[in-house]
Design an enzyme around this catalytic site. Structure first.
Site, PDB file in Angstrom:
ATOM      1  N   ASP A  44       1.199  -0.939   0.234  1.00 28.02           N
ATOM      2  CA  ASP A  44      -0.030  -0.400  -0.100  1.00 28.02           C
ATOM      3  C   ASP A  44       0.909   1.488   0.266  1.00 28.02           C
ATOM      4  OD1 ASP A  44      -2.508   1.894  -0.300  1.00 28.02           O
ATOM      5  OD2 ASP A  44      -3.287   1.032   2.351  1.00 28.02           O
ATOM      6  N   ASN A  89     -10.745  -3.257  -5.514  1.00 29.55           N
ATOM      7  CA  ASN A  89      -9.451  -2.531  -6.503  1.00 29.55           C
ATOM      8  C   ASN A  89     -10.410  -2.600  -7.613  1.00 29.55           C
ATOM      9  OD1 ASN A  89      -6.380  -3.432  -5.307  1.00 29.55           O
ATOM     10  ND2 ASN A  89      -7.159  -1.398  -4.615  1.00 29.55           N
TER      11      ASN A  89
END
Ligand code: FPP
Length: 226
Positions: free
Chosen positions: A13, A61
Site C-alpha cells: 500500500d 480495486n
C-alpha cells in the site's frame, strides 16, 4: 538471521500517496511499486524465504477509475512478458491466486502462461494475488467442496482455496500506514504474525524488509498453546 519465515505475504500500500507527494500521476507510483517487487523477490529468495505472496490487485480495486486500472493492467502485461523471465532465471516459479475471469482476456492469458512456463523444480515461489478477495475465495472453496461430495473439514476446504498446497503465511507485512488486512488471506492468516509500517511501498527497500524479518524473529509464536 535466525527463524526465517517460510511464507511472507505483502500488502503493497502507498503507491498513490508516494506519487502524489512527488506531483506525479498515480500510475508512476504503481510503476515504482512494480520495480520494488522485482528487487524484493530476489531479496526474499536470498533470505531463504520460500513463498512470497504480493497483493497486486484486490477484487475491490476493480472499482477504481478505468484509467488507473488500465495502468495496472499495463504493468501486469510488462511484468508477465519481460520481468518474469528474471524469476525463472532464479529458479523461481509463479503462481496466481484470484479470479482471472474478471481481467482483460490478454492479461489473464499472460498470467496463465506465467504459471505454466515456471521451472518445474523451482526452489522459490512468487505468488501474485490479482483480482483476489478472501471472502470470494472462501465462498468459492465452500461451493467446490460441497460439489465434490467430500465431508467438509478444514483440510478439504483448504484444498479448494486458491492457495491449496501453499503453506499458510507466517508473516504478513503491510506498508503505507493502514492497520488492516483488507480482505487478504483472511482464512490463511489465522496464526500469521502481522507487521505494519508507515513506509510507502515504493520506499520499502530490502533494508525495510529485513526490519520486518528481524521483528518476526523476535515473536513468540504459540499457535494458541502455552
Ligand atoms: C495500493 O496502493 C496498491 C495497489 C492497488 C496496487 C499494487 C500494485 C503494484 C505495486 C504493482 C505490482 C505489479 C506487479 C506486476 C507485481 P494505493 O494505490 O492504494 O496507494 P494509496 O493508498 O497511497 O493511494
Amino acid at each position: 538471521m535466525e527463524n526465517i519465515p517460510l511464507h511472507v505475504g505483502l500488502i503493497m500500500d502507498g503507491n498513490g500517496r508516494w506519487a502524489k507527494k512527488r506531483l506525479m500521476p498515480r500510475s508512476l507510483g504503481h510503476n515504482a511499486g512494480m520495480n520494488r517487487v522485482v528487487s524484493l523477490a530476489e531479496h526474499a529468495q536470498k533470505r531463504g524465504i520460500k513463498y512470497l505472496t504480493v497483493y497486486a490487485l484486490s477484487s475491490e480495486n476493480l472499482a477504481r477509475p478505468k484509467e488507473e486500472l488500465e495502468g495496472l493492467f499495463n504493468l501486469f502485461r510488462k511484468y508477465f512478458s519481460e520481468n518474469v523471465k528474471k524469476l525463472y532465471g532464479q529458479n523461481a516459479a509463479v503462481k496466481i491466486i484470484g479470479d482471472m475471469q474478471g481481467l482483460p482476456h490478454d492479461v489473464a492469458k499472460l498470467l496463465a502462461e506465467g504459471e505454466a512456463n515456471s521451472p518445474k523444480e523451482a526452489t522459490f515461489c512468487m505468488v501474485f494475488a490479482i483480482n483476489y478477495g478472501s471472502r470470494k475465495e472462501i465462498v468459492r472453496a465452500a461451493k467446490l467442496a460441497a460439489e465434490s461430495g467430500e465431508e467438509i473439514t478444514e483440510k478439504t476446504l483448504e484444498k479448494y482455496l486458491y492457495t491449496g498446497g501453499i503453506p499458510n503465511p507466517d508473516l504478513i507485512i503491510r506498508t503505507g500506514g493502514e492497520i488492516r488486512l483488507s480482505n487478504f488471506l483472511l482464512y490463511q492468516a489465522a496464526y500469521s504474525e502481522l507487521y505494519f509500517t508507515d513506509v510507502l511501498f515504493p520506499d520499502f527497500t530490502e533494508k525495510e524488509f529485513d526490519k520486518a524479518l528481524k521483528e518476526f524473529s523476535r515473536r513468540d509464536r504459540r499457535f494458541g498453546r502455552v
